[in-house]
Each structure stands twice: as structure tokens, then as C-alpha cells.
Design a protein around this motif. Structure first.
Motif, PDB file in Angstrom:
ATOM      1  N   LYS A 229       0.837  -1.191   0.000  1.00  0.00           N
ATOM      2  CA  LYS A 229       0.000   0.000   0.000  1.00  0.00           C
ATOM      3  C   LYS A 229       0.876   1.245   0.000  1.00  0.00           C
ATOM      4  O   LYS A 229       1.908   1.306   0.667  1.00  0.00           O
ATOM      5  N   GLY A 231      -0.352   5.013   0.415  1.00  0.00           N
ATOM      6  CA  GLY A 231      -1.479   5.937   0.517  1.00  0.00           C
ATOM      7  C   GLY A 231      -2.755   5.262   0.051  1.00  0.00           C
ATOM      8  O   GLY A 231      -3.105   4.175   0.509  1.00  0.00           O
ATOM      9  N   ASP A 232      -3.446   5.884  -0.890  1.00  0.00           N
ATOM     10  CA  ASP A 232      -4.657   5.286  -1.462  1.00  0.00           C
ATOM     11  C   ASP A 232      -4.334   4.417  -2.671  1.00  0.00           C
ATOM     12  O   ASP A 232      -5.249   3.854  -3.283  1.00  0.00           O
ATOM     13  N   ASN A 233      -3.077   4.325  -3.008  1.00  0.00           N
ATOM     14  CA  ASN A 233      -2.668   3.574  -4.190  1.00  0.00           C
ATOM     15  C   ASN A 233      -1.739   2.427  -3.785  1.00  0.00           C
ATOM     16  O   ASN A 233      -1.698   2.035  -2.623  1.00  0.00           O
ATOM     17  N   TYR A 234      -0.991   1.920  -4.759  1.00  0.00           N
ATOM     18  CA  TYR A 234      -0.109   0.792  -4.503  1.00  0.00           C
ATOM     19  C   TYR A 234       1.263   1.049  -5.113  1.00  0.00           C
ATOM     20  O   TYR A 234       1.431   1.914  -5.979  1.00  0.00           O
ATOM     21  N   LYS A 277      -1.935   1.870 -10.117  1.00  0.00           N
ATOM     22  CA  LYS A 277      -3.285   1.335  -9.938  1.00  0.00           C
ATOM     23  C   LYS A 277      -3.457   0.189 -10.917  1.00  0.00           C
ATOM     24  O   LYS A 277      -2.703   0.057 -11.874  1.00  0.00           O
TER      25      LYS A 277
END
Length: 283
Positions: A229, A231-234, A277
Motif C-alpha cells: 500500500k 497511501g490510497d494507491n499501490y 493502480k
């Protein structure tokens, strides 16, 4: 390294260990009840027998207690050892099975879990790195191919498959996995990602094709990557955990970033993490 087992096999092992423990505890309790029943049904003490917690002690002709017989504790000892062994097996199997399940699944752009049987585009989200991944030759040789960012005409890049080391259907965070391009490769090497040795000119470790799917162990450590992970992404990470016998000083871990030369943007170990993403392919 020990052989990897599937989630179904691990659950069966967990069930068998629990059943073994249940039967063992039942035998212990049954043996205790049987002993109490025998003790309560014993005949009144006779002058030649004195009952004690350790059994009957025969009296000598003079009326004094003779030598106490040694109780047979082999059955009880074996039962206790079996119970301890069952508890150990239950703990180890449950630890392995449940530990993997607590890792969060990786999600695609639609919020669905990544499936090892599906194909995806890995699309970087940085404004200066919006193109997906492609394969290309470098150093003046056609093969093997190296992983780079796609040219503008192929913004999504090449489709990839994910193959987790445990054979699970769901792709999860922090799990060793193989990444394979879904394409016909013109080189003899398989289109599976692997980390190349240090390049003598640039000093970089490039990601190239030529790995293999499965067979975790010392000979294949460079073929295993992870999704973490960011943040909100990968982000993609190289930190293989498939070799427990490898020397600690040989271990290498790091994020995958981009190295730019006069020709292309190449995927390498180190540098600024490349945030991505996952977009599922639909026919």
C-alpha cells in the motif's frame, strides 16, 4: 525450503489437528472418570490391603505395610505427550493459515479484489509517468527484453498476470508473487519479471524478462515481487521472503522506481517509488 501448501490444504490440516486434540482430551477425561468409578466400586479395606492414593499396599504377616508397587504411568505419559503435540500442530497450522488471511486484498480501480486468474493493466498515477509497462531491448542486444514504460501509442502498456506464491486466488498485500506479461515473446526467455544483476555501466538493477512462475527457493529469489500500500494507491516492491536458507547479507529489499536514460524509462530497483493502480481487462 519447505513445500508451499494451498489454503484448502492448510484448512484440512487445521481441521485434522483439532480433531486429534479433541479425541486426545476425551481420552484423558474418560480415563479420569474410569479411575474414579473403579475407586468408588472397590471393596472395603481388608487387613491384608491398605488403600492409598497410589493404589493397594499389601500388608506383611506382621501387619506392617510392605513395599509400595510402582504405578504404571506410561499410558498417562503418552497421552499427555500426544495432547501437547496436538496443541503444537494446531498452533502452527492455524498461525500459518490465519496469518495469510489477515493480509488485505489488493483492489482494482473498480474496488474489486485482484484475481490471480485475471489480466490487468498496471498504470502509474504520477503525472509524469502515466504510461503502463512494456518490454524493450537495451545495450544493443535484442534479448532478453527489459521492462520499461510503454510508448505513447500504448499508454496502458501490456497486460499482466499475477501468481501468488501460496497459489491463492486472491492477490493480497505483502505476499510474494510472480508477474508475467500476457504477450507472445519473440525471445526464448519466458515473459516473467525478474531482477537482473547490477548493470556495470549504470550501476542499476533493471527488471527484465526471463524468470519463471513458481518453484520458490534460493534459485528463484529474483523472480518474486510484492504489492504494498502507498497511501490510497499501490507500489511494487522487491523483498522476497521465499528463501529462508539464504544468507542475511545477501538479502536485498526496495521499492521499484524508474531510471531514465536517453532512450526510455526503465523499471529498476530503488529510486522514487512508482505508484500504480490496477485496471482489469475486459473483452
Amino acid at each position: 525450503m519447505e513445500e508451499q501448501t494451498s489454503p484448502l490444504c492448510r484448512l484440512n490440516m487445521l481441521h485434522n489437528a483439532g480433531t486429534m486434540l479433541q479425541k486426545t482430551l476425551f481420552l484423558i477425561l474418560a480415563g479420569g472418570r474410569e479411575g474414579l468409578a473403579k475407586k468408588s466400586s472397590r471393596k472395603p479395606q481388608s487387613p491384608r490391603c491398605q488403600w492409598t492414593p497410589r493404589g493397594c499396599i499389601k500388608r506383611s504377616a506382621s501387619g506392617k505395610a510392605g513395599k509400595r508397587p510402582e504405578p504404571d504411568t506410561r499410558v498417562l505419559r503418552s497421552t499427555i505427550l500426544a495432547a501437547v503435540f496436538s496443541l503444537g500442530v494446531l498452533f502452527l497450522v492455524s498461525r500459518g493459515a490465519l496469518g495469510r488471511e489477515t493480509r488485505q486484498p489488493v483492489l482494482d480501480l473498480d474496488g474489486r479484489q485482484l484475481n490471480s486468474g485475471a489480466r490487468y493493466y498496471m498504470v502509474p498515477i504520477q503525472k509524469d509517468r502515466l504510461r503502463g509497462f512494456f518490454s524493450g531491448s537495451r545495450n544493443g542486444t535484442w534479448c532478453p527484453m527489459y521492462v520499461k514504460q510503454a510508448p505513447p501509442a500504448f499508454s496502458d502498456g501490456i497486460l499482466v498476470n499475477f501468481a501468488p506464491v501460496d497459489g491463492a486466488k486472491t492477490v493480497r498485500l505483502s505476499t510474494d508473487l510472480n508477474i508475467e506479461f500476457y504477450e507472445s515473446n519473440t525471445c526464448p526467455e519466458k515473459p516473467v519479471w525478474t531482477l537482473a544483476p547490477v548493470d556495470k555501466v549504470s550501476g542499476q538493477r533493471f527488471v527484465r524478462l526471463g524468470g519463471m512462475v513458481g518453484n520458490p527457493g534460493p534459485a528463484t529469489t529474483n523472480n518474486w515481487f510484492k504489492i504494498e500500500k502507498d497511501g490510497d494507491n499501490y507500489k511494487l516492491v522487491f523483498c522476497p521472503g521465499v528463501c529462508e536458507t539464504c544468507r542475511q547479507e545477501d538479502a536485498v529489499c526496495g521499492d521499484l522506481g524508474v531510471y531514465r536514460d536517453v532512450y526510455d524509462r526503465w523499471l529498476v530497483l530503488g529510486g522514487r517509488p512508482l505508484t500504480v493502480k490496477f485496471k482489469r481487462f475486459r473483452r
